[in-house]
Design a protein around this motif. Structure first.
Motif, PDB file in Angstrom:
ATOM      1  N   GLY A 118     -22.978 -20.754  93.427  1.00 47.20           N
ATOM      2  CA  GLY A 118     -22.289 -20.011  94.545  1.00 47.20           C
ATOM      3  C   GLY A 118     -23.188 -19.545  95.575  1.00 47.20           C
ATOM      4  O   GLY A 118     -24.386 -19.623  95.513  1.00 47.20           O
ATOM      5  N   LYS A 119     -22.404 -19.159  96.633  1.00 42.43           N
ATOM      6  CA  LYS A 119     -23.303 -18.843  97.861  1.00 42.43           C
ATOM      7  C   LYS A 119     -22.853 -17.357  98.190  1.00 42.43           C
ATOM      8  O   LYS A 119     -21.977 -16.777  98.674  1.00 42.43           O
ATOM      9  N   CYS A 120     -24.139 -16.582  97.850  1.00 48.04           N
ATOM     10  CA  CYS A 120     -23.842 -15.083  98.124  1.00 48.04           C
ATOM     11  C   CYS A 120     -24.295 -14.808  99.394  1.00 48.04           C
ATOM     12  O   CYS A 120     -25.612 -13.993  99.541  1.00 48.04           O
ATOM     13  N   ASP A 121     -24.100 -15.310 100.473  1.00 55.77           N
ATOM     14  CA  ASP A 121     -24.452 -15.154 101.716  1.00 55.77           C
ATOM     15  C   ASP A 121     -22.985 -14.671 102.603  1.00 55.77           C
ATOM     16  O   ASP A 121     -22.412 -15.486 103.243  1.00 55.77           O
ATOM     17  N   LYS A 122     -22.904 -13.331 102.822  1.00 60.77           N
ATOM     18  CA  LYS A 122     -21.651 -12.816 103.576  1.00 60.77           C
ATOM     19  C   LYS A 122     -21.659 -13.391 105.089  1.00 60.77           C
ATOM     20  O   LYS A 122     -20.703 -13.341 105.714  1.00 60.77           O
ATOM     21  N   GLY A 123     -22.781 -14.064 105.590  1.00 62.10           N
ATOM     22  CA  GLY A 123     -23.022 -14.425 106.922  1.00 62.10           C
ATOM     23  C   GLY A 123     -22.271 -15.842 106.923  1.00 62.10           C
ATOM     24  O   GLY A 123     -22.067 -16.434 108.191  1.00 62.10           O
ATOM     25  N   MET A 124     -22.046 -16.484 105.737  1.00 69.07           N
ATOM     26  CA  MET A 124     -21.341 -17.868 105.676  1.00 69.07           C
ATOM     27  C   MET A 124     -19.996 -17.706 105.838  1.00 69.07           C
ATOM     28  O   MET A 124     -19.107 -16.500 105.446  1.00 69.07           O
ATOM     29  N   PRO A 125     -19.034 -18.644 106.134  1.00 71.64           N
ATOM     30  CA  PRO A 125     -17.689 -18.585 105.977  1.00 71.64           C
ATOM     31  C   PRO A 125     -17.171 -18.362 104.983  1.00 71.64           C
ATOM     32  O   PRO A 125     -17.542 -18.525 103.883  1.00 71.64           O
ATOM     33  N   SER A 126     -16.003 -17.448 104.707  1.00 74.25           N
ATOM     34  CA  SER A 126     -15.309 -16.962 103.432  1.00 74.25           C
ATOM     35  C   SER A 126     -14.876 -18.173 102.743  1.00 74.25           C
ATOM     36  O   SER A 126     -14.954 -17.899 101.479  1.00 74.25           O
ATOM     37  N   THR A 127     -14.731 -19.375 103.357  1.00 71.36           N
ATOM     38  CA  THR A 127     -14.143 -20.314 102.546  1.00 71.36           C
ATOM     39  C   THR A 127     -15.188 -21.290 102.066  1.00 71.36           C
ATOM     40  O   THR A 127     -14.895 -22.239 101.482  1.00 71.36           O
ATOM     41  N   THR A 128     -16.467 -21.032 102.053  1.00 71.17           N
ATOM     42  CA  THR A 128     -17.655 -21.866 101.540  1.00 71.17           C
ATOM     43  C   THR A 128     -17.461 -21.941 100.158  1.00 71.17           C
ATOM     44  O   THR A 128     -17.011 -20.859  99.212  1.00 71.17           O
ATOM     45  N   CYS A 129     -17.567 -23.203  99.541  1.00 67.29           N
ATOM     46  CA  CYS A 129     -17.625 -23.393  98.196  1.00 67.29           C
ATOM     47  C   CYS A 129     -18.955 -24.106  97.937  1.00 67.29           C
ATOM     48  O   CYS A 129     -19.789 -24.720  98.836  1.00 67.29           O
ATOM     49  N   ASP A 130     -19.288 -23.789  96.714  1.00 65.21           N
ATOM     50  CA  ASP A 130     -20.399 -24.672  95.987  1.00 65.21           C
ATOM     51  C   ASP A 130     -20.275 -25.122  94.717  1.00 65.21           C
ATOM     52  O   ASP A 130     -19.361 -24.584  93.900  1.00 65.21           O
ATOM     53  N   SER A 131     -20.699 -26.360  94.411  1.00 66.24           N
ATOM     54  CA  SER A 131     -20.520 -26.927  93.004  1.00 66.24           C
ATOM     55  C   SER A 131     -21.621 -27.726  92.522  1.00 66.24           C
ATOM     56  O   SER A 131     -22.792 -27.820  93.150  1.00 66.24           O
ATOM     57  N   PHE A 132     -21.292 -27.656  91.092  1.00 60.49           N
ATOM     58  CA  PHE A 132     -22.550 -28.259  90.347  1.00 60.49           C
ATOM     59  C   PHE A 132     -21.790 -28.971  89.224  1.00 60.49           C
ATOM     60  O   PHE A 132     -20.862 -28.439  88.704  1.00 60.49           O
TER      61      PHE A 132
END
Length: 151
Positions: free
Chosen positions: A118-132
């Motif tokens: 997960g990307k815990c960065d409010k500066g990134m777009p709200s649609t950001t996804c992270d996978s593993f």
């Protein structure tokens, strides 16, 4: 007070006050339970926006129609995911949640054998996804439990 005039000899009517009082107590108890349930649910609301989603093997487990019931609780992977060394693929969307995946059951840490997704960065777009997935690290195919938390 009971009205005994209408009763055959030896029988008595139940006290009106106790029947009325019992009904009132039941109504009060139900009302209190409903109020407590409503207050409890509003206290536990996480206020996640619609962009916060977690998928396990492409199936939503949080958000995207799955609700938020697993938030902050340890979850075990389904048996087919634990038994398949090529699973699970975990996908976390949004910038307000993360998933920590543990090798051990019961969400117990074990040396370096946990993975946060997960990307815990409010500066990134709200649609950001992270996978593993095990494609990123083969050991991940042996992980057994996970916890979804807010950042």
């Amino acid at each position: 007070v009971s009205d005994q005039a209408d009763c055959p000899e030896g029988e008595s009517k139940p006290f009106q006050t106790s029947t009325h009082s019992g009904a009132m107590q039941l109504k009060a108890l139900i009302g209190a339970a409903l109020a407590f349930g409503a207050a409890g649910s509003s206290l536990s609301k996480s206020n996640l926006d619609i962009n916060q989603k977690v998928y396990i093997e492409s199936q939503p487990v949080l958000g995207d129609g799955a609700g938020e019931g697993i938030l902050n609780t340890c979850q075990g992977f389904a048996r087919q995911h634990v038994e398949n060394p090529n699973a699970p693929e975990v996908k976390v969307c949004g910038t307000g949640i993360k998933v920590t995946v543990f090798m051990r059951g019961r969400c117990e840490e074990y040396y370096e054998h946990q993975q946060t997704i997960g990307k815990c960065d409010k500066g990134m777009p709200s649609t950001t996804c992270d996978s593993f997935s095990p494609a990123d690290d083969a050991r991940f195919g042996h992980y057994q439990s996970y916890k979804v938390e807010q950042c």
